[in-house]
Enzyme design. Structure first.
Site, mmCIF file in Angstrom:
data_model
loop_
_atom_site.group_PDB
_atom_site.id
_atom_site.type_symbol
_atom_site.label_atom_id
_atom_site.label_comp_id
_atom_site.label_asym_id
_atom_site.label_seq_id
_atom_site.Cartn_x
_atom_site.Cartn_y
_atom_site.Cartn_z
ATOM 1 C CE LYS A 223 90.316 -25.412 -31.291
ATOM 2 N NZ LYS A 223 91.218 -24.594 -32.420
ATOM 3 N NE ARG A 257 87.725 -18.965 -31.823
ATOM 4 C CZ ARG A 257 87.042 -20.017 -32.024
ATOM 5 N NH1 ARG A 257 87.633 -21.143 -31.364
ATOM 6 N NH2 ARG A 257 85.836 -20.049 -32.506
#
Ligand SMILES: Nc1nc2[nH]c(SCC(=O)O)nc2c(=O)[nH]1
Length: 277
Positions: A223, A257
């Site tokens: 991210k 995740r």
């Protein structure tokens, strides 16, 4: 509590932190965007993640990148359902990343073991869609919507506000009759947060876990909160993502995740060996 009830599986949370592998079945996530290619891709990618030691697989049919438009329910179903049918015999817990009650309902009927809802089951009908099942439920914080959430994230106290949001959602779900043992919570890195907000939440994952007394799932993989710190594009964020996963676990996350399963599994094993008391 050491167990997260996830449909056919009771996930043990007192051992090695669990690795949730990301499987996007959105057209932009596989080469030619063809539906059949997508299914073949999904199956081979799932088998690869399982060989790499993944603990569960998160199937997502709608890109929720900042600025992304919402996908119609039928389109999302057409992407997700074939993958679910193909993957459910692989013997691993399957999670479906969706906000739509229609998708939740069909996914559960097709054997999904968890519903991962970035919108924390706020859509009308979402609670009703999951209430009469025993699937796991991931309740994630998001400020605003994927379309606009990154335009100008503002908080008085991001940690306090995220905890209170999650507490309200969990209390509402439990009051509706949902068993706490099915629920895990997630601060939603990148969902309506600045880089600073994301790192404040990461540093305070332990407080989130303590105050809600629920397992924390963390999703930092590749991210912008990683990219911003190392100044690298998304395809060069493996080392940063591994560091992020270990930091999450060090701060109390029990599920991470990730895209890079094999590498994360190895990193967690070394981390565990180095910290096992
Ligand atoms: N529970 C949970 N679900 C997610 N789905 C995505 S999609 C965006 C991306 O993977 O970059 N992120 C997350 C996350 O952080 N937590």
């Amino acid at each position: 509590r050491e167990i997260l009830k996830c449909g056919r599986f009771d996930l043990k949370l007192d051992g090695l932190p669990l690795v949730m592998g990301i499987l996007n079945v959105t057209p932009d996530s596989f080469s030619d965007g063809g539906r059949y290619q997508g299914l073949e891709f999904a199956l081979s990618r799932a088998e690869e993640m399982i060989a790499d030691g993944v603990d569960m697989i998160d199937v997502g049919g709608e890109s929720t990148r900042p600025g992304s438009p919402s996908v119609p329910a039928l389109e999302e179903l057409q992407r997700v359902m074939p993958a679910l049918y193909a993957l459910r015999e692989l013997g691993k817990p399957l999670s479906v990343d969706t906000c739509k009650p229609e998708v939740m309902r069909e996914a559960i009927l097709a054997g999904a073991d968890m519903i991962n809802d970035i919108n924390a089951f706020r859509a009308p009908g979402a609670l009703e869609a999951v209430i009469d099942s025993d699937c796991g439920l991931c309740v994630m914080h998001m400020q605003g919507t994927p379309q606009h959430m990154q335009e100008q994230p503002v908080y008085q106290d991001v940690v306090r506000e995220v905890i209170e949001f999650l507490r309200e959602r969990v209390d509402t779900m439990v009051a509706a009759g949902i068993e706490r043992a099915r629920i895990c919570v997630d601060p939603g890195f990148g969902f309506g947060k600045t880089i600073e907000h994301n790192y404040a939440l990461l540093r305070h994952l332990g407080q989130i876990r303590q105050e809600l007394a629920l397992p924390v799932l963390a999703g930092l993989s590749r991210k912008s909160m990683i990219g911003a710190v190392i100044g690298k594009p998304v395809e060069q964020r493996l080392a940063g993502s591994l560091a992020g996963a270990l930091a999450s676990v060090a701060h109390g996350a029990r599920i991470v995740r990730v895209h890079d399963v094999a590498e994360t599994v190895d990193a967690l094993k070394v981390w565990r060996a180095a910290t096992a008391d």
